[in-house]
Design an enzyme around this catalytic site. Structure first.
Site, PDB file in Angstrom:
ATOM      1  N   LYS A  37       5.726  -7.344   0.178  1.00 56.59           N
ATOM      2  CA  LYS A  37       4.285  -7.164   0.389  1.00 56.59           C
ATOM      3  C   LYS A  37       3.543  -7.260  -0.941  1.00 56.59           C
ATOM      4  CE  LYS A  37       4.798  -2.166  -0.024  1.00 56.59           C
ATOM      5  NZ  LYS A  37       5.317  -0.996   0.690  1.00 56.59           N
ATOM      6  N   TYR A 265     -14.252   2.131 -28.020  1.00 57.60           N
ATOM      7  CA  TYR A 265     -15.271   2.849 -27.256  1.00 57.60           C
ATOM      8  C   TYR A 265     -15.044   4.354 -27.268  1.00 57.60           C
ATOM      9  CZ  TYR A 265     -16.705  -1.580 -25.109  1.00 57.60           C
ATOM     10  OH  TYR A 265     -17.169  -2.838 -24.879  1.00 57.60           O
TER      11      TYR A 265
HETATM   12  C1  PLP Z   1       6.699  -0.569   0.393  1.00 59.41           C
HETATM   13  C2  PLP Z   1       7.592  -0.069   1.469  1.00 59.41           C
HETATM   14  C3  PLP Z   1       8.982   0.070   1.265  1.00 59.41           C
HETATM   15  C4  PLP Z   1       9.671  -0.161  -0.059  1.00 59.41           C
HETATM   16  O1  PLP Z   1       9.665   0.979  -0.876  1.00 59.41           O
HETATM   17  P1  PLP Z   1      10.331   0.960  -2.333  1.00 59.41           P
HETATM   18  O2  PLP Z   1      10.066   2.329  -2.836  1.00 59.41           O
HETATM   19  O3  PLP Z   1       9.599  -0.084  -3.118  1.00 59.41           O
HETATM   20  O4  PLP Z   1      11.778   0.639  -2.191  1.00 59.41           O
HETATM   21  C5  PLP Z   1       9.749   0.435   2.370  1.00 59.41           C
HETATM   22  N1  PLP Z   1       9.177   0.672   3.580  1.00 59.41           N
HETATM   23  C6  PLP Z   1       7.850   0.567   3.788  1.00 59.41           C
HETATM   24  C7  PLP Z   1       7.292   0.854   5.141  1.00 59.41           C
HETATM   25  C8  PLP Z   1       7.017   0.216   2.741  1.00 59.41           C
HETATM   26  O5  PLP Z   1       5.694   0.125   2.953  1.00 59.41           O
END
Ligand code: PLP
Length: 373
Positions: A37, A265
């Site tokens: 994702k 800044y």
């Molecule tokens: C992002 C996600 C994962 C992966 O988690 P990690 O900590 O990156 O291994 C697994 N399951 C779902 C539903 C997620 O949204």
């Protein structure tokens, strides 16, 4: 000539290395859903997925249908699971026609998908998302059996799995994860006793996979470990993954400044004695966390040097006092290795008060990536 000063590199051989490493931590019959994702956590959706596919990944998990379509359109044949379900008619239609599996967490969505599958004379594979303590998307674990009874008449759905998600598996002190596993296993058992074989259940993310062997079940859903990051900055992985992303800028100017010169800044830093500073070509607009102000470090000439003052939109300042060998135009590494030193995503996240996931997503999103293998 116009040159790119900043460079984001994605090392696909490190990704393959990490995949082998996490596979070695699992029973042989456990499948891996690689989570890709958000542009593969900033590493590039199609490049990462192609590499995983070439290395035998079982399936790919994305948040939304448009990401799944992008994968199919780039020729990825591996099974794809959509973690956030479907919202529109067109998404339902694409899901069915492209054979995406999807997480389902409400009745209306189930009916909608079933209707579309019937229209296309196909079956749609679904995973029911179960809330065992995350308090996010899902059907409450106590409501799963009644939910399944209500969808049992939807003949064009193929219930292949239950799925749940951990809320604090990165905290080794907490026994809440064990509770979530127990609740999940119980509901899997209850649904199986209704006659559903459920061959693909999953609850483990990276943190759960590492800390809780009894969470592996039929499939694990791994993201951050594939990219060489930790579930939280102080988490300890029993194996050493390799960082996949690196990010560097270049020194635009080197200045020798007197004692008590304000830097950047807000004058949040004053030199303490005569100092040499390097002004580097990257800032928060390039994806660096602004939380690195006065706290992070950068690698210059193979040495770890402190970031001083506030991180600006496209500039960051660092202290290089005593480094006579450094020249304008030299590379400054914010993430990755130089000489014998390395700054990991978790090092950066710790300095900035965030997690490596966010570091990777923002650096990956803001910069053109160069792939090496
Ligand atoms: C992002 C996600 C994962 C992966 O988690 P990690 O900590 O990156 O291994 C697994 N399951 C779902 C539903 C997620 O949204």
């Amino acid at each position: 000539m116009i040159i790119e000063l900043n460079r984001t590199t994605i090392d696909l051989s490190a990704l393959v290395y990490n995949l082998r490493l996490v596979r070695s931590m699992l029973r042989h019959d456990v499948r891996i859903m690689a989570i890709v994702k958000s542009d593969a956590y900033g590493h590039g959706l199609t490049q990462v997925s192609r590499t995983l596919e070439a290395n035998g990944i079982d399936c790919l998990g994305v948040a939304f249908v448009y990401e799944a379509l992008e994968l199919r359109n780039s020729g990825i044949m591996t099974p794809i699971v959509v973690l956030s379900g479907i919202q529109t008619q067109q998404e339902a239609s694409e899901t069915v026609s492209n054979n995406f599996s999807t997480f389902i967490y409400d009745l209306e969505m189930a009916e909608f998908l079933d209707h579309e599958a019937e229209r296309q004379n196909k079956k749609a594979a679904i995973h029911i998302k179960v809330d065992t303590g995350m308090g996010r998307l899902g059907v409450m674990h106590t409501d799963v059996v009644p939910f399944i009874k209500r969808i049992s008449g939807l003949k064009h759905l193929d219930l292949v799995a239950l799925a749940s998600h951990f809320s604090c598996a990165d905290n080794c002190e907490s026994d809440f994860t064990a509770t979530q596993i127990r609740l999940f296993r119980k509901v899997v058992e209850d649904v199986r006793s209704l006659g559903y074989p459920l061959p693909l259940n999953s609850i483990a993310n990276t943190a759960g996979m590492v800390g809780h062997k009894d969470s592996h079940l039929e499939m694990v859903r791994l993201g951050i470990s594939l990219y060489g990051g930790m579930p939280s900055p102080n988490f300890i992985l029993p194996v050493s993954t390799r960082p996949v992303m690196s990010f560097s800028g270049r020194i635009l100017q080197i200045r020798d400044l007197p004692d008590q010169t304000p830097i950047s800044y807000g004058r949040r830093y004053y030199t303490n004695g005569p100092a040499r500073t390097a002004i580097i070509s990257a800032g928060y607009a390039d994806g660096l966390p602004r939380g690195l102000s006065n706290s992070g470090s950068v690698l210059i000439a193979g040495k770890r040097r402190p970031i001083i003052g506030t991180v600006c939109m496209n500039l960051t300042i660092c202290d290089i006092t005593g480094m006579d060998e450094v020249r304008e135009g030299d590379e400054a590494v914010f993430l990755g290795s130089q000489g014998g030193e390395t700054i990991t995503g978790d090092d950066m996240a710790r300095s900035a008060g965030t997690i490596s996931y966010e570091v990777f997503c923002s650096l990956g999103k803001r910069n053109k990536k160069v792939y090496i293998s």
